[in-house]
Design a protein around this motif. Structure first.
Motif, short mmCIF file in Angstrom:
data_model
loop_
_atom_site.label_atom_id
_atom_site.label_comp_id
_atom_site.label_asym_id
_atom_site.label_seq_id
_atom_site.Cartn_x
_atom_site.Cartn_y
_atom_site.Cartn_z
N ARG A 64 0.93 -1.16 0.07
CA ARG A 64 0.05 0.13 0.03
C ARG A 64 0.75 1.05 -0.04
O ARG A 64 2.00 1.34 0.62
CB ARG A 64 -1.15 0.13 1.30
CG ARG A 64 -2.08 -0.95 0.95
CD ARG A 64 -3.11 -0.71 2.14
NE ARG A 64 -4.34 -1.74 1.86
CZ ARG A 64 -5.58 -1.65 2.16
NH1 ARG A 64 -5.81 -0.64 3.07
NH2 ARG A 64 -6.29 -2.66 1.89
N LEU A 65 0.53 2.14 -0.87
CA LEU A 65 1.17 3.52 -1.00
C LEU A 65 0.43 4.46 -0.12
O LEU A 65 -0.84 4.69 0.11
CB LEU A 65 1.41 3.96 -2.34
CG LEU A 65 1.67 3.09 -3.49
CD1 LEU A 65 1.76 3.76 -4.73
CD2 LEU A 65 3.37 2.60 -3.03
N GLY A 66 1.16 5.05 0.83
CA GLY A 66 0.69 5.92 1.60
C GLY A 66 1.04 7.52 1.29
O GLY A 66 1.45 8.00 0.22
N ARG A 67 0.62 8.47 2.25
CA ARG A 67 0.84 9.79 2.02
C ARG A 67 2.41 10.20 1.49
O ARG A 67 3.27 9.65 2.14
CB ARG A 67 0.71 10.55 3.46
CG ARG A 67 0.83 11.93 3.15
CD ARG A 67 0.42 12.56 4.68
NE ARG A 67 0.18 14.14 4.63
CZ ARG A 67 1.03 14.74 4.85
NH1 ARG A 67 1.83 14.54 6.12
NH2 ARG A 67 0.68 16.08 4.99
N GLY A 68 2.40 10.79 0.36
CA GLY A 68 3.72 11.20 -0.25
C GLY A 68 4.34 10.20 -1.09
O GLY A 68 5.41 10.55 -1.76
N GLU A 69 3.63 9.24 -1.33
CA GLU A 69 3.88 8.05 -2.40
C GLU A 69 3.87 8.57 -3.56
O GLU A 69 2.98 9.22 -4.04
CB GLU A 69 3.38 6.57 -2.06
CG GLU A 69 3.85 6.28 -0.42
CD GLU A 69 5.22 5.57 -0.59
OE1 GLU A 69 5.85 5.45 -1.54
OE2 GLU A 69 5.65 4.91 0.61
N ILE A 70 4.45 7.89 -4.59
CA ILE A 70 4.54 8.07 -5.98
C ILE A 70 4.21 6.80 -6.68
O ILE A 70 4.60 5.86 -6.42
CB ILE A 70 5.74 8.80 -6.46
CG1 ILE A 70 5.97 10.17 -5.71
CG2 ILE A 70 5.72 9.12 -7.89
CD1 ILE A 70 7.51 10.72 -5.84
N ALA A 71 3.45 7.05 -7.76
CA ALA A 71 3.04 5.99 -8.73
C ALA A 71 3.15 6.38 -10.25
O ALA A 71 2.89 7.60 -10.31
CB ALA A 71 1.72 5.16 -8.53
N ARG A 165 8.66 21.42 1.80
CA ARG A 165 8.33 21.41 0.57
C ARG A 165 6.91 20.52 0.04
O ARG A 165 6.05 21.14 -0.46
CB ARG A 165 9.27 20.97 -0.41
CG ARG A 165 10.27 21.97 -0.77
CD ARG A 165 11.56 21.77 -1.78
NE ARG A 165 12.51 22.58 -2.04
CZ ARG A 165 13.59 22.39 -1.74
NH1 ARG A 165 14.12 21.13 -1.66
NH2 ARG A 165 14.50 23.19 -2.15
N PHE A 166 6.76 19.50 0.88
CA PHE A 166 5.60 18.72 0.63
C PHE A 166 4.62 19.64 1.15
O PHE A 166 3.36 19.52 0.67
CB PHE A 166 5.75 17.25 1.22
CG PHE A 166 4.41 16.54 1.46
CD1 PHE A 166 4.26 16.08 -0.03
CD2 PHE A 166 3.61 16.19 2.19
CE1 PHE A 166 2.98 15.05 -0.24
CE2 PHE A 166 2.56 15.21 2.16
CZ PHE A 166 2.47 14.85 1.03
N GLU A 167 4.51 20.15 2.42
CA GLU A 167 3.81 20.75 3.01
C GLU A 167 3.30 21.94 2.11
O GLU A 167 2.17 22.63 2.05
CB GLU A 167 3.87 21.58 4.48
CG GLU A 167 4.10 20.27 5.54
CD GLU A 167 2.75 19.52 5.51
OE1 GLU A 167 1.56 20.21 5.54
OE2 GLU A 167 2.75 18.24 5.69
#
Length: 180
Positions: A64-71, A165-167
């Motif tokens: 499972r990909l969570g917050r901040g993951e890339i696909a 930067r993510f925020e």
């Protein structure tokens, strides 16, 4: 969340602003497919909140990909069809950036291209190490590689900035939505 730190630690503030402005966001429906195994994908996807499931035919869910993951990054790099299906789970917030727009930006801005490809290389190297580590563990072999939640020492200096930067990306997207 650690994966996005690899990407954002290499990009600058203008790059992050560009991603936010070039992409589109939405809240995913129940089991909304983002990527279909074997079918071309037009976007890079960032999970902003929630989760996405990665599965492979005949194997089921792998991760499972969570917050901040890339696909979608593997098909971006080599243009081969995706080797897995990625499904956003209910309530997940997704940012999709059209790969053609990214490719155009790469062609016109060599600095962005260098930062972006370095970020992808670091990200994919970490994924390969994690996969290898899981395979060794499954075989009962001892492993001395990086622990899942441990960051490479060379990246630690940039982790705080990447988190900021993510925020910033989330805030930019939120502001853009409220202006519409």
């Amino acid at each position: 969340m650690r994966k996005v730190l690899y990407i954002l630690s290499q990009l600058n503030d203008d790059d992050v602003d560009w991603l936010a402005n070039a992409g589109r966001t939405w809240t995913a429906a129940v089991d909304e497919p983002l990527i279909h195994e074997g079918k071309p994908v037009a976007d890079l996807f960032f999970v902003l909140a929630g989760e996405a499931s990665v599965s492979v035919s005949g194997m089921g869910e792998l991760v499972r990909l969570g917050r901040g993951e890339i696909a979608g990054e593997m098909s971006f790099v080599d243009s081969a069809p995706p080797s897995a299906t990625v499904t956003a789970l209910a309530g997940s917030s997704i940012l999709a950036v059209d790969k053609r727009a990214v490719q155009a930006r790469l062609a016109e801005d060599t600095g962005f291209a260098a930062r972006f490809y370095r970020a992808l290389a670091i990200f994919l190297a970490d994924r390969l190490r994690s996969t290898t580590s899981r395979m060794k563990s499954a075989d009962g072999l001892a492993t001395a590689s990086i622990v899942e939640d441990e960051l490479d020492e060379d990246l630690l200096d940039q982790v705080s900035l990447a988190g900021i930067r993510f925020e910033h990306l989330l805030n930019t997207l939120s502001s853009a939505r409220s202006e519409r």
